[in-house]
Design a protein around this motif. Sequence first.
Motif, PDB file in Angstrom:
ATOM      1  N   ILE A  88       0.929  -1.284  -0.037  1.00 56.34           N
ATOM      2  CA  ILE A  88      -0.006   0.063  -0.050  1.00 56.34           C
ATOM      3  C   ILE A  88       0.875   1.210  -0.168  1.00 56.34           C
ATOM      4  CG2 ILE A  88      -1.657   1.538   1.471  1.00 56.34           C
ATOM      5  CD1 ILE A  88      -2.868  -1.259   2.121  1.00 56.34           C
ATOM      6  N   PHE A 250      -6.137  -3.733  -3.675  1.00 55.30           N
ATOM      7  CA  PHE A 250      -5.958  -2.272  -3.314  1.00 55.30           C
ATOM      8  C   PHE A 250      -6.049  -1.218  -4.565  1.00 55.30           C
ATOM      9  CE2 PHE A 250      -3.126   1.302  -2.774  1.00 55.30           C
ATOM     10  CZ  PHE A 250      -3.922   1.658  -1.665  1.00 55.30           C
ATOM     11  N   ASN A 251      -5.468  -1.689  -5.809  1.00 56.12           N
ATOM     12  CA  ASN A 251      -5.731  -0.669  -6.609  1.00 56.12           C
ATOM     13  C   ASN A 251      -6.849  -0.746  -7.385  1.00 56.12           C
ATOM     14  OD1 ASN A 251      -2.667  -0.662  -5.975  1.00 56.12           O
ATOM     15  ND2 ASN A 251      -2.436   0.158  -8.056  1.00 56.12           N
ATOM     16  N   THR A 254      -9.300   1.138  -4.988  1.00 53.76           N
ATOM     17  CA  THR A 254      -9.138   2.559  -5.096  1.00 53.76           C
ATOM     18  C   THR A 254      -9.291   3.272  -6.107  1.00 53.76           C
ATOM     19  OG1 THR A 254      -7.020   2.096  -3.666  1.00 53.76           O
ATOM     20  CG2 THR A 254      -6.973   4.258  -4.742  1.00 53.76           C
ATOM     21  N   ILE A 257     -12.897   4.037  -6.095  1.00 56.24           N
ATOM     22  CA  ILE A 257     -12.962   5.258  -5.046  1.00 56.24           C
ATOM     23  C   ILE A 257     -12.966   6.419  -6.003  1.00 56.24           C
ATOM     24  CG2 ILE A 257     -12.050   6.138  -3.095  1.00 56.24           C
ATOM     25  CD1 ILE A 257     -11.586   3.566  -1.858  1.00 56.24           C
ATOM     26  N   ILE A 293      -5.324   7.859  -4.107  1.00 58.28           N
ATOM     27  CA  ILE A 293      -4.731   6.890  -3.405  1.00 58.28           C
ATOM     28  C   ILE A 293      -4.655   7.090  -1.819  1.00 58.28           C
ATOM     29  CG2 ILE A 293      -2.235   5.733  -3.073  1.00 58.28           C
ATOM     30  CD1 ILE A 293      -3.536   5.142  -5.712  1.00 58.28           C
ATOM     31  N   GLY A 296      -7.953   5.562  -0.457  1.00 57.51           N
ATOM     32  CA  GLY A 296      -7.578   4.222  -0.458  1.00 57.51           C
ATOM     33  C   GLY A 296      -6.954   3.634   0.679  1.00 57.51           C
TER      34      GLY A 296
END
Length: 542
Positions: A88, A250-251, A254, A257, A293, A296
């Motif tokens: 992250i 995660f990406n 994110t 988002i 980012i 996230g």
Amino acid sequence: MTILIFKLLGGIGMFLMGIVLLSDGIKSFAGDALRTALLRFTGSPFKAFISGALITAIVQSSSATTVAVIGFVSAGLLTFPQSIGVVIGASFGTTSTGWIVSVLGLKVSIGFYALPLVGIGAFIKLLSRGRWKSFGLTLAGFGLIFLGIETLQDGMQGLSDFFNLAELPSTGVFNHIVIIVIGIAMTVVMQSSSAAIATILTALHTASINFEQAAYLVIGAAIGTTVTGVLASIGSEVSTKRTALSHVFFNVITGIIALTILPVFLWLIGWVQINMKLEPGATSLAAFHTFFIAVGVMVFLPFVNEFSLWIERLLPNKGPELTRHLNATVLNVPAVALESTRRSLSEIAYQMFNIIRGRLSCSVNYMSSFYLTELEHALERTQQFLAKIPPVTEDLPLSNFRLAQLHAIDHLMRLRTYLNLPSVLDKAVFFGNLQKEIALCCEILEISGKGLLGRITSDWIEILEKKSLELSEMQKLGRLAVLRQTAVGDIEPGMALNILDTMRWFNRVGYHAWRICNYLSGWENEEPFMSKKTDTNRKFDE
């Protein structure tokens, strides 16, 4: 048109080469400092995040950080939750590229002044020695980055005269998806999200695309950076797949988002444009990249432990337990690779110690039916992995670390022959009164196992040495006593030989356990495998 294409390709190429040289140069120049920093400041997920962000910002490569993390997790140096924190952090750290490009590369024309950096760096690389060669690479790479940005900027300015994406429709769900896919494709083709971001920022700066299109492209680039990790994880170890999967989740989340908050951000940009007369440009795009980012990070970081457990349930470890630390991705980093083999050898030794203790019935609730063939295969695979690690002749501590492990393998192979107890053990113990030898041997094995697992931290190697010597003395005294009893007829000659063989068996088990632990206990000293107090070539047949 041909000139423009050449400029675009050349600019991207110089930028990519600059990133590679900068990353490789810093990693080589810093030596183990970056790896040490990454390990030292990863105690909690938040510390792991900070480490990942800072190191990625320094080396300008999230891929380099991610590869290092995969190696550390495989070697057991980092836990999986810590690795997620670093991954992250790497995603957040890579946003620094946008600020470098937008603030320095585009606003200040330093491409001309970067030329001497390339020349000076090349001369340092050619004429210097040792770590300064790496410093030359770093300097040349830094200069190439800005030369690439300036060349790319020239190409983009000319391209806008022939083909202006900003005039294409950017509204509608379908158009948004198309632009995001283009951003993903740019990252996959360039194999670098930094290069993709630099290209997008340059295109925005030259008005080849509008701000909304650039924002969707950046979202696509953020998602696309996970493709490289996914491709690299195919056919690899579970730890690699887990890290790649956590990076993807995660990406992608994110990115979702970012799509949600983009209308709000665009409204804010419009408000600033109207009320403050500021045009949305590359700096605003870099801020948007960092902002989504960061959102996230705030969503994921508090739940890293729960997230890691979920990933582990999705991808359970089905491979051999004893060799789970051996991952081919760390072979190019000898320090990490050697730590991987040390941990594997330590776990193999721990299993051997427990098998012998269990079979001696030393109040240990352990299943002694542990597959011996699995132990043999694990030891053989570890030995083969050790042989693949590149030689490190210029690094004396690492060379000694490697040599120590070879000694440990030798003792483990010898200890393997002692996993089966002497067939006359019960009779020998009864007639020879060897209860003290059994208790001391079991104590040595218990200390050895706990020490290798890190459950004992204070002078346990010295304690093992003393107890091993004590067991050796017991054999010497016991041997004389048995010979005297045999001479006067108290013990039959056949039974006397059995008792002596059993004593020798205890002595050798204790000795090999001590030497294995001595060789695997660490490598802080230049010669960790050497004992200055005791002759390691102990004679057993005296």
